[in-house]
Design an enzyme around this catalytic site. Structure first.
Site, mmCIF file in Angstrom:
data_model
loop_
_atom_site.group_PDB
_atom_site.id
_atom_site.type_symbol
_atom_site.label_atom_id
_atom_site.label_comp_id
_atom_site.label_asym_id
_atom_site.label_seq_id
_atom_site.Cartn_x
_atom_site.Cartn_y
_atom_site.Cartn_z
ATOM 1 N N GLY A 67 48.863 34.770 32.664
ATOM 2 C CA GLY A 67 49.777 35.396 31.725
ATOM 3 C C GLY A 67 50.245 36.760 32.202
ATOM 4 O O GLY A 67 51.406 37.134 32.029
ATOM 5 N N THR A 68 49.352 37.506 32.824
ATOM 6 C CA THR A 68 49.697 38.849 33.288
ATOM 7 C C THR A 68 50.805 38.790 34.332
ATOM 8 O O THR A 68 51.789 39.544 34.257
ATOM 9 C CB THR A 68 48.444 39.540 33.873
ATOM 10 O OG1 THR A 68 47.475 39.659 32.833
ATOM 11 C CG2 THR A 68 48.775 40.913 34.437
ATOM 12 N N GLN B 37 49.362 33.446 23.458
ATOM 13 C CA GLN B 37 48.514 33.116 22.304
ATOM 14 C C GLN B 37 49.134 32.031 21.423
ATOM 15 O O GLN B 37 48.454 31.452 20.580
ATOM 16 C CB GLN B 37 48.278 34.367 21.441
ATOM 17 C CG GLN B 37 47.443 35.438 22.112
ATOM 18 C CD GLN B 37 45.963 35.084 22.189
ATOM 19 O OE1 GLN B 37 45.459 34.268 21.416
ATOM 20 N NE2 GLN B 37 45.259 35.693 23.116
ATOM 21 N N SER C 89 49.491 30.914 29.632
ATOM 22 C CA SER C 89 48.289 31.094 30.447
ATOM 23 C C SER C 89 47.312 29.948 30.208
ATOM 24 O O SER C 89 47.226 29.423 29.091
ATOM 25 C CB SER C 89 47.638 32.431 30.089
ATOM 26 O OG SER C 89 46.401 32.570 30.749
ATOM 27 N N GLY C 90 46.550 29.592 31.244
ATOM 28 C CA GLY C 90 45.626 28.459 31.136
ATOM 29 C C GLY C 90 44.364 28.746 30.345
ATOM 30 O O GLY C 90 43.916 27.922 29.540
ATOM 31 N N HIS C 91 43.782 29.936 30.542
ATOM 32 C CA HIS C 91 42.422 30.125 30.020
ATOM 33 C C HIS C 91 42.363 30.460 28.539
ATOM 34 O O HIS C 91 41.284 30.597 27.972
ATOM 35 C CB HIS C 91 41.663 31.175 30.854
ATOM 36 C CG HIS C 91 42.079 32.589 30.624
ATOM 37 N ND1 HIS C 91 41.300 33.483 29.932
ATOM 38 C CD2 HIS C 91 43.182 33.271 31.002
ATOM 39 C CE1 HIS C 91 41.911 34.665 29.905
ATOM 40 N NE2 HIS C 91 43.050 34.555 30.545
ATOM 41 N N CYS D 20 36.639 50.256 24.462
ATOM 42 C CA CYS D 20 35.772 51.002 25.373
ATOM 43 C C CYS D 20 34.992 50.073 26.287
ATOM 44 O O CYS D 20 34.477 50.497 27.306
ATOM 45 C CB CYS D 20 34.891 52.008 24.658
ATOM 46 S SG CYS D 20 33.477 51.363 23.834
ATOM 47 N N ASN E 24 47.811 38.973 20.170
ATOM 48 C CA ASN E 24 46.443 38.607 20.500
ATOM 49 C C ASN E 24 45.401 39.322 19.655
ATOM 50 O O ASN E 24 44.293 38.842 19.504
ATOM 51 C CB ASN E 24 46.183 38.868 21.989
ATOM 52 C CG ASN E 24 46.721 40.199 22.459
ATOM 53 O OD1 ASN E 24 47.907 40.493 22.293
ATOM 54 N ND2 ASN E 24 45.858 41.017 23.028
ATOM 55 N N THR F 230 50.392 29.821 48.409
ATOM 56 C CA THR F 230 49.928 28.436 48.291
ATOM 57 C C THR F 230 49.479 28.156 46.867
ATOM 58 O O THR F 230 48.738 28.944 46.276
ATOM 59 C CB THR F 230 48.765 28.194 49.286
ATOM 60 O OG1 THR F 230 49.253 28.462 50.600
ATOM 61 C CG2 THR F 230 48.248 26.763 49.203
HETATM 62 C C1 LIG Z 1 45.464 37.025 27.558
HETATM 63 C C2 LIG Z 1 46.860 37.444 27.338
HETATM 64 C C3 LIG Z 1 47.694 37.792 28.407
HETATM 65 C C4 LIG Z 1 47.212 37.837 29.827
HETATM 66 O O1 LIG Z 1 46.961 36.552 30.333
HETATM 67 P P1 LIG Z 1 45.977 36.373 31.590
HETATM 68 O O2 LIG Z 1 46.120 34.932 31.932
HETATM 69 O O3 LIG Z 1 44.610 36.733 31.102
HETATM 70 O O4 LIG Z 1 46.455 37.279 32.662
HETATM 71 C C5 LIG Z 1 48.995 38.151 28.137
HETATM 72 N N1 LIG Z 1 49.460 38.161 26.881
HETATM 73 C C6 LIG Z 1 48.698 37.825 25.824
HETATM 74 C C7 LIG Z 1 49.286 37.835 24.461
HETATM 75 C C8 LIG Z 1 47.366 37.462 26.018
HETATM 76 O O5 LIG Z 1 46.619 37.158 24.964
#
Ligand SMILES: *Cc1c(COP(=O)(O)O)cnc(C)c1O
Length: 387
Positions: free
Chosen positions: A70-71, A178, A198-200, A324, A150, A236
């Site tokens: 996602g980043t 999200q 994002s996958g995770h 923190c 998020n 790759t």
């Molecule tokens: C987790 C998150 C990201 C970042 O995604 P990653 O795959 O962890 O880099 C970006 N935007 C939102 C809203 C997220 O919750």
């Protein structure tokens, strides 16, 4: 592990996803760019995953670009648009509650001479359409507003913003990391030009994501090198993770209605249970325009960090509004943006429910939380001296 209430931070991998990924760790090791048989197997798997991601958001497969998460997708959408369109203008509109992947990209662009408008949000965390429209200028090149937040779970009026963007011929990006699996996504109906996922966060693998780029939209590349991803994103392909993303997004979107209902049931029991059993607590975010798994409450007279540690000792993982843990003591920019004081932001608790949480986990959490809060308050001078 089922006492894990931090699913907005990351999710555990689902068995079906694991099953899809394992052959690509164990046997299929091809480079999707090689033209021999081993490479062709890898190519087939990547293109299958691309079709799965495209189907999940009603896009065309050739509009999906795999990234490292996602980043990267957010960075690419924001910076790639900025560099490709800076001859038209250098103004970008975003909101004050975006993920740092968008906010820090915008702040970096400011140092390169771009002008950024950070729209405020109301007390529930929603941007106003009137504010969006009023912010659009002749030199505006991009609007980037997230689909769902998020931290507080607020779901933005993305289709309406998309219509405004289109009417003013401004590109529109949304961070839907999200929202996938929580809100039905149809990129055409939403009128988005770019969308990050994002996958995770959806029971897939970490370190993989995708950026949807509508056909014909011009953005610069961030990663230069080989001709992967049709020449737009070098490197790759992360074959196992991409296969996992395809499997995860197909699984969650095919099951979206029951997934949402399952989460809402647990979410609402948590919210009701906390607000009833613990005095001096308030729900943050919107009462209904809210992610199905998101609980965010302010718990007065305590430190969120202390609460997290006590919960962790009791076997429950949660998150709070002060960062923190990530090396900064700053209260959450999201909670400040909805008008919370620094104290209230520090005393907030986020519980994000996922599919692995059972009703029994919810009961157990509700059974211990009031006692933990009370014991922290008993030690708190803020609580003793309250008026
Ligand atoms: C987790 C998150 C990201 C970042 O995604 P990653 O795959 O962890 O880099 C970006 N935007 C939102 C809203 C997220 O919750």
């Amino acid at each position: 592990m089922s006492m894990y209430f931090d699913n907005a931070g990351t999710t555990a991998i689902k068995p079906e996803v694991m099953e899809a990924v394992l052959p690509y760790l164990a046997g299929y090791y091809g480079n999707a760019s090689s033209i021999h048989a081993v490479g062709r197997d890898a190519r087939k798997a990547v293109e299958n995953a691309r079709a799965q991601v495209a189907a999940a958001i009603h896009a065309k497969p050739e509009e999906i670009y795999f990234t490292a998460g996602g980043t990267e997708s957010d960075n690419w959408a924001v910076k790639g648009t900025a560099f490709a369109h800076c001859e038209k203008g250098k103004h970008i509109i975003t909101s004050a509650i975006e993920h740092h992947a968008v906010l820090h990209s915008c702040q970096w662009l400011q140092k390169q001479g771009f002008d950024i408008t950070y729209l405020p949000v109301d007390a529930h965390g929603l941007v106003s359409l009137a504010d969006v429209e009023a912010a659009i200028r002749p030199d505006t090149i991009l609007i980037s507003i997230m689909m769902a937040n998020n931290e507080i779970g607020a779901i933005q009026p993305v289709a309406e913003i998309g219509a405004l963007a289109k009417a003013h011929k401004v590109l529109f990006h949304t961070d839907a990391v999200q929202a996938v699996g929580a809100v039905p996504i149809d990129v055409g109906a939403l009128g988005v030009d770019m969308l990050s996922l994002s996958g995770h966060k959806i029971y897939g693998v970490k370190g993989v994501g995708a950026l949807y780029i509508r056909q014909g939209v011009r953005i610069d590349s961030l990663l230069h090198g080989g001709a992967q991803e049709r020449g737009r994103r070098a490197g790759t392909e992360n074959l196992p993770a991409i296969v996992g993303l395809g499997a995860a997004i197909e699984l969650i979107t095919q099951d979206i209605e029951s997934h949402v209902l399952r989460l809402i049931k647990k979410r609402d029991r948590l919210i009701g249970g906390i607000l009833t059993a613990i005095p001096h607590t308030r729900l943050n975010g919107h009462p209904t325009r809210r992610l199905p798994g998101n609980v965010n409450v302010s718990v007065d007279y305590i430190e969120g960090e202390a609460l997290l540690l006590r919960l962790d000792l009791a076997g429950f993982q949660a998150s709070s509004g002060s960062a923190c843990t990530s090396g900064s003591l700053d209260p959450s920019h999201v909670l400040l943006a909805i008008g919370l004081s620094h104290e209230a932001a520090h005393g907030s608790l986020r519980l994000s429910v996922g599919d692995f949480n059972t009703e029994q986990d919810v009961d157990e959490l509700l059974a211990v939380l009031p006692g933990i809060v009370q014991s922290l308050r008993d030690m708190s001078p803020m609580y003793q001296n309250r008026s």
